[in-house]
Design an enzyme around this catalytic site. Structure first.
Site, PDB file in Angstrom:
ATOM      1  N   GLY A 245       0.768  -1.301  -0.043  1.00 12.36           N
ATOM      2  CA  GLY A 245      -0.071  -0.033  -0.043  1.00 12.36           C
ATOM      3  C   GLY A 245       0.917   1.135  -0.130  1.00 12.36           C
ATOM      4  O   GLY A 245       0.170   2.316   0.010  1.00 12.36           O
ATOM      5  N   GLU A 281       4.407  -6.555   2.369  1.00 14.79           N
ATOM      6  CA  GLU A 281       4.355  -6.979   0.846  1.00 14.79           C
ATOM      7  C   GLU A 281       4.064  -6.075   0.016  1.00 14.79           C
ATOM      8  O   GLU A 281       2.871  -6.044  -0.638  1.00 14.79           O
ATOM      9  CB  GLU A 281       3.442  -8.271   0.899  1.00 14.79           C
ATOM     10  CG  GLU A 281       2.107  -7.969   1.683  1.00 14.79           C
ATOM     11  CD  GLU A 281       1.204  -9.189   1.966  1.00 14.79           C
ATOM     12  OE1 GLU A 281       0.180  -9.161   1.908  1.00 14.79           O
ATOM     13  OE2 GLU A 281       1.768 -10.257   2.292  1.00 14.79           O
ATOM     14  N   PRO A 282       4.996  -4.832  -0.438  1.00 12.04           N
ATOM     15  CA  PRO A 282       4.325  -3.952  -1.113  1.00 12.04           C
ATOM     16  C   PRO A 282       4.585  -4.569  -2.754  1.00 12.04           C
ATOM     17  O   PRO A 282       5.490  -5.268  -2.835  1.00 12.04           O
ATOM     18  CB  PRO A 282       5.537  -3.222  -0.901  1.00 12.04           C
ATOM     19  CG  PRO A 282       6.835  -3.830  -0.514  1.00 12.04           C
ATOM     20  CD  PRO A 282       6.214  -4.870   0.363  1.00 12.04           C
ATOM     21  N   GLY A 283       3.773  -3.828  -3.452  1.00 13.83           N
ATOM     22  CA  GLY A 283       3.777  -4.256  -5.168  1.00 13.83           C
ATOM     23  C   GLY A 283       4.116  -2.843  -5.962  1.00 13.83           C
ATOM     24  O   GLY A 283       5.256  -2.867  -6.595  1.00 13.83           O
ATOM     25  N   ARG A 320      -5.973   1.002 -15.995  1.00 10.95           N
ATOM     26  CA  ARG A 320      -6.122   1.742 -14.736  1.00 10.95           C
ATOM     27  C   ARG A 320      -6.977   3.110 -14.890  1.00 10.95           C
ATOM     28  O   ARG A 320      -7.727   3.298 -14.198  1.00 10.95           O
ATOM     29  CB  ARG A 320      -4.713   2.165 -14.078  1.00 10.95           C
ATOM     30  CG  ARG A 320      -3.831   0.939 -13.657  1.00 10.95           C
ATOM     31  CD  ARG A 320      -2.713   1.173 -12.624  1.00 10.95           C
ATOM     32  NE  ARG A 320      -3.359   1.792 -11.532  1.00 10.95           N
ATOM     33  CZ  ARG A 320      -3.459   2.918 -10.830  1.00 10.95           C
ATOM     34  NH1 ARG A 320      -2.879   4.064 -11.430  1.00 10.95           N
ATOM     35  NH2 ARG A 320      -3.820   3.272  -9.908  1.00 10.95           N
ATOM     36  N   TYR A 324     -10.066   2.750 -12.643  1.00 10.10           N
ATOM     37  CA  TYR A 324      -9.957   3.553 -11.589  1.00 10.10           C
ATOM     38  C   TYR A 324     -10.139   5.009 -11.417  1.00 10.10           C
ATOM     39  O   TYR A 324      -9.883   5.631 -10.789  1.00 10.10           O
ATOM     40  CB  TYR A 324      -8.799   3.444 -10.831  1.00 10.10           C
ATOM     41  CG  TYR A 324      -8.321   1.752 -10.417  1.00 10.10           C
ATOM     42  CD1 TYR A 324      -9.138   0.999  -9.638  1.00 10.10           C
ATOM     43  CD2 TYR A 324      -7.341   1.282 -11.129  1.00 10.10           C
ATOM     44  CE1 TYR A 324      -8.859  -0.337  -9.252  1.00 10.10           C
ATOM     45  CE2 TYR A 324      -7.140  -0.180 -10.891  1.00 10.10           C
ATOM     46  CZ  TYR A 324      -7.769  -0.888 -10.095  1.00 10.10           C
ATOM     47  OH  TYR A 324      -7.359  -2.372  -9.758  1.00 10.10           O
ATOM     48  N   CYS A 349     -13.464   0.193 -29.104  1.00 13.94           N
ATOM     49  CA  CYS A 349     -14.816   0.895 -29.116  1.00 13.94           C
ATOM     50  C   CYS A 349     -15.478   1.145 -27.902  1.00 13.94           C
ATOM     51  O   CYS A 349     -16.624   0.242 -27.869  1.00 13.94           O
ATOM     52  CB  CYS A 349     -15.770  -0.101 -30.213  1.00 13.94           C
ATOM     53  SG  CYS A 349     -14.737  -0.114 -31.893  1.00 13.94           S
ATOM     54  N   GLU A 350     -15.098   1.835 -27.198  1.00 15.58           N
ATOM     55  CA  GLU A 350     -15.755   2.160 -25.757  1.00 15.58           C
ATOM     56  C   GLU A 350     -15.481   3.692 -25.343  1.00 15.58           C
ATOM     57  O   GLU A 350     -14.204   3.918 -25.761  1.00 15.58           O
ATOM     58  CB  GLU A 350     -15.073   1.342 -24.761  1.00 15.58           C
ATOM     59  CG  GLU A 350     -15.451  -0.137 -24.934  1.00 15.58           C
ATOM     60  CD  GLU A 350     -16.893  -0.278 -24.253  1.00 15.58           C
ATOM     61  OE1 GLU A 350     -17.314   0.224 -23.656  1.00 15.58           O
ATOM     62  OE2 GLU A 350     -16.867  -1.937 -24.272  1.00 15.58           O
ATOM     63  N   TYR A 378       0.299  -3.092 -12.037  1.00 16.47           N
ATOM     64  CA  TYR A 378      -0.967  -2.933 -12.563  1.00 16.47           C
ATOM     65  C   TYR A 378      -1.020  -2.656 -13.923  1.00 16.47           C
ATOM     66  O   TYR A 378      -2.195  -1.953 -14.430  1.00 16.47           O
ATOM     67  CB  TYR A 378      -1.870  -2.190 -11.578  1.00 16.47           C
ATOM     68  CG  TYR A 378      -1.631  -2.725 -10.034  1.00 16.47           C
ATOM     69  CD1 TYR A 378      -2.115  -4.207 -10.191  1.00 16.47           C
ATOM     70  CD2 TYR A 378      -0.845  -1.950  -9.204  1.00 16.47           C
ATOM     71  CE1 TYR A 378      -1.750  -4.485  -8.468  1.00 16.47           C
ATOM     72  CE2 TYR A 378      -0.680  -2.440  -7.905  1.00 16.47           C
ATOM     73  CZ  TYR A 378      -1.059  -3.739  -7.508  1.00 16.47           C
ATOM     74  OH  TYR A 378      -0.838  -4.359  -6.404  1.00 16.47           O
TER      75      TYR A 378
END
Ligand SMILES: *Cc1c(COP(=O)(O)O)cnc(C)c1O
Length: 419
Positions: A245, A281-283, A320, A324, A349-350, A378
């Protein structure tokens, strides 16, 4: 090799990765292409280890942020372990050579196959519900062996981050509340879970945590559960896994964001004198700023709102912004004076296929290259084949040399699993 923790910078007007112009790096593969600096990822992992050294923390890497095998091999050389959230990630972690005793397995919906794999390999399983705990007991008993577990605690804390990134509120699907954790540990202490060894507690309260105080408040809840377990006679309960996080500055932050050392400093007083093995446990913080997605301008358009650029990549390769409402900087590979804001969209096509509503960019023409910044976490892991679009290659740079770590998918690849 220890690289810069910020590997992308302009030199003589060219946006470079570890000193080499990105345009050269992608010349052989074409666009779109993900480019990662493995040296930067390793340095960023080391920076967290250094910041937490006073607390003796073990820094695992959260595989879900970027699970490319070359990334896992590079981080596996420096990480204390890996955290995985599926059998697929576990398979990748093992293929990359990680010692299974140093892999933890989180996730709210593990299947019997996944629990069985975890037991056979001797992982630490982070259990998220009473029913999962009983499934794990049944699976371990069926295999005639024992397995270590940690309870994922839902600390009931709402972190002030994007609503989609909150995982620690009492309404979230993750973990069990502290009171229920106490009951489950009592069952273990009474001998009702004979094949399970409780070793600690776990949490992951969300991503982009803006305030170390949130982390500290949640850690205090977990420490309470650890004490409960020990008072029940579960003396092996030492592991305090605070999850990931750490926030990354995507360029939209109003002020400076707290750094890993700020979180460590805030935790120090709470942990002083407590007999715990601290695990993180960071990513995102490790891989995010160490990667970009390089794309090409296909077309220019004018809309009533202004200038629009159409790229050869979009939400299918980089989800992303659509998923988000995340904001990412977009930089030209060749520096030039600003021509004001542009809306930057992809080919899907969105209408949600928009990488940026307002990117400050120079005059760009078809064929010009741009980099979507901070795309090392991500990014590719969330890419899809929507609109039957092949996924881009992943290039890695190590010791100043670039290579293709995953090739570009072809149109034929897209049909390979169908009869
Ligand atoms: C996603 C996740 C992480 C990593 O989160 P970051 O925000 O990328 O640091 C760590 N632990 C668990 C259990 C996760 O699900």
């Amino acid at each position: 090799m220890r690289g810069s923790i910020l590997p992308f910078a302009y030199s003589d007007g060219a946006l470079c990765v570890d000193g080499t112009p990105l345009a050269e790096t992608v010349a052989g593969s074409g666009t779109p292409a993900y480019v990662y600096s493995l040296d930067a990822m390793v340095s960023r992992h080391q920076a967290i280890s250094d910041a937490y050294a006073p607390l003796g923390a073990q820094v695992y890497y959260s595989v879900k942020a970027n699970s490319n095998l070359s990334v896992l091999r590079a981080l596996g050389r420096v990480a204390a372990g890996f955290d995985v959230v599926s059998g697929g990630e576990l398979t990748r972690a093992l293929a990359a050579g990680m010692d299974p005793a140093r892999i933890s397995f989180a996730g709210v919906g593990k299947t019997d196959d996944e629990l069985g794999l975890a037991v056979k390999h001797g992982l630490i399983v982070h259990v998220e519900s009473a029913e999962e705990l009983h499934r794990l007991q049944a699976v371990a008993a069926g295999l005639g062996t024992r397995v270590r577990f940690g309870l994922r605690i839902n600390p009931g804390i709402t972190v002030d981050t994007l609503v989609h990134m909150q995982t620690g509120s009492d309404r979230a699907k993750f973990g069990v509340p502290a009171a229920e954790a106490g009951e489950l540990l009592a069952r273990s202490a009474a001998g009702h879970l004979p094949n399970l060894d409780p070793v600690g507690v776990h949490m992951h309260v969300g991503s982009q945590i803006p305030n170390p105080a949130d982390m500290v408040a949640a850690a205090e809840v977990l420490l309470g559960v650890l004490e409960t377990g020990r008072s029940l006679g579960l003396s092996r309960m030492r592991r305090l896994d605070l999850g990931g996080g750490f926030p990354v500055d995507y360029g939209d932050s109003p002020g400076p964001l707290p750094q890993p050392a700020d979180f460590a400093a805030a935790l120090a007083p709470v942990l002083a004198g407590r007999e715990v093995e601290l695990v993180l446990e960071p990513g995102r913080w490790i891989t995010g700023p160490a990667g970009v997605l390089v794309a090409r301008v296909l077309f220019r358009k004018q809309t009533p709102a202004g200038r629009m650029l159409v790229l050869d990549t979009g939400m299918h390769h980089f989800a992303r912004p659509a998923l988000y409402q995340a904001i990412h900087r977009i930089l030209p590979l060749r520096a030039a004076p600003s021509a004001g804001f542009a809306e930057v969209v992809g080919p899907i096509c969105e209408s949600t296929d928009r990488i940026s509503a307002r990117a400050d960019l120079p005059e760009l023409a078809p064929g010009d290259l741009v980099a979507i910044m901070d795309a090392g976490a991500y990014g590719m892991v969330l890419a899809s084949n929507y609109n039957s679009q092949p996924r881009p290659p992943e290039l890695v740079v190590e010791g100043g040399r670039a290579r293709v770590a995953r090739r570009r998918e072809t149109w034929q690849d897209l049909m390979a699993l169908e009869d």
